[in-house]
Design an enzyme around this catalytic site. Structure first.
Site, PDB file in Angstrom:
ATOM      1  N   HIS A 228     -24.813 -49.637 -14.620  1.00 12.26           N
ATOM      2  CA  HIS A 228     -25.095 -49.716 -13.195  1.00 12.26           C
ATOM      3  C   HIS A 228     -24.106 -48.869 -12.399  1.00 12.26           C
ATOM      4  O   HIS A 228     -23.076 -48.437 -12.904  1.00 12.26           O
ATOM      5  CB  HIS A 228     -25.022 -51.162 -12.708  1.00 12.26           C
ATOM      6  CG  HIS A 228     -26.228 -51.978 -13.061  1.00 12.26           C
ATOM      7  ND1 HIS A 228     -26.420 -52.523 -14.323  1.00 12.26           N
ATOM      8  CD2 HIS A 228     -27.309 -52.342 -12.325  1.00 12.26           C
ATOM      9  CE1 HIS A 228     -27.562 -53.188 -14.337  1.00 12.26           C
ATOM     10  NE2 HIS A 228     -28.117 -53.098 -13.139  1.00 12.26           N
TER      11      HIS A 228
ATOM     12  N   LYS B  57     -21.582 -52.346  -7.940  1.00  5.81           N
ATOM     13  CA  LYS B  57     -22.098 -53.646  -8.371  1.00  5.81           C
ATOM     14  C   LYS B  57     -20.928 -54.592  -8.620  1.00  5.81           C
ATOM     15  O   LYS B  57     -19.967 -54.240  -9.308  1.00  5.81           O
ATOM     16  CB  LYS B  57     -22.944 -53.487  -9.633  1.00  5.81           C
ATOM     17  CG  LYS B  57     -23.663 -54.761 -10.050  1.00  5.81           C
ATOM     18  CD  LYS B  57     -24.675 -54.474 -11.137  1.00  5.81           C
ATOM     19  CE  LYS B  57     -25.389 -55.738 -11.583  1.00  5.81           C
ATOM     20  NZ  LYS B  57     -26.104 -56.407 -10.479  1.00  5.81           N
TER      21      LYS B  57
END
Length: 244
Positions: free
Chosen positions: A130, A134
């Site tokens: 990701h 995040k």
């Protein structure tokens, strides 16, 4: 016409939800609220969509349950204990809740395919990749995938995955979720990607899902908004709404 409030409206996902609701002919955006805002305007909504942060979401859900507003939740970080608390909040009330770790159709299919493959392979590991903004690791999708794979392996009578590691730098083998190793990558240029790697002697199966933009989540979010009035209590995940 369903009236919708968005909590976390100034965040990246919240802003995308606002745009999707405004573009839908059968939905009306009646409140776009963010951290620190009074929730009173959300009383005009039939459904509140929460894409906030783990520290705020439980208080928002308590408010929704108390005020009879249905909740669709995409905020991550839900443990089994937190889900049980949400179930207690909404059971027996006019308000209903859907809590899902992922609203991407591709991700849901990836998780389902992984669950189906789990009994047939000796080895399995998950790699999730990701963007660096995040806040949770591993992702909620990876944790959900790991638990589903572990349950499928137990049901098939499989033991632990093979691993002869006896010396390890801390974290080198990733997180252990119900016996499934999960590795998290956070890197600029990524958005949301996950690989589930299965292995037997002489063969490998890799199931991968790659997301490139937050718009990929919107069909699932809108499906949950439309469905939640007819889903009493707590619904975990949107798989059942999609026939999965």
């Amino acid at each position: 016409m369903l009236r919708v409030a968005v909590l976390g409206a100034k965040g990246r996902m919240g802003a995308e939800v606002c745009r999707a609701v405004e573009a839908a002919e059968d939905l009306e955006l009646v409140a776009a609220l963010d951290a620190g805002d009074d929730l009173t305007p959300a009383q005009a909504a039939d459904v509140a969509v929460d894409f906030t942060v783990p520290d705020a979401v439980m208080a928002n859900l308590e408010w929704c349950a108390a005020h009879g507003v249905h909740a669709v939740v995409g905020t991550t970080g839900f443990t089994p204990e937190k889900l049980e608390r949400v179930r207690e909040l909404f059971d027996g009330t006019p308000a209903h809740a859907i809590v899902a770790s992922n609203y991407s159709i591709g991700s849901l299919l990836m998780m389902k395919f992984s669950e189906l493959a789990a009994p047939f392979f000796e080895s399995v590991e998950i790699i999730e990749l990701h963007h660096p903004n995040k806040v949770d690791a591993p992702s909620g999708t990876a944790a959900t995938t790991a638990r589903a794979i572990a349950a499928a392996r137990r049901a098939a009578g499989l033991g632990p995955t093979p691993d002869a590691t006896t010396e390890e730098t801390d974290g080198a083998r990733g997180a252990d979720i119900d016996g499934i190793r999960v590795h998290s990558v956070r890197q600029r240029g990524l958005f949301a990607n996950q690989e589930v790697r299965f292995g037997n002697e002489g063969e490998q199966l890799v199931i991968a899902e790659n997301g490139f933009d937050r718009s990929s989540y919107m069909p699932g979010v809108l499906a949950a908004i439309r469905a939640v009035p007819d889903q009493p209590g707590l619904t975990v995940g949107i798989e059942s709404l999609l026939g999965l």
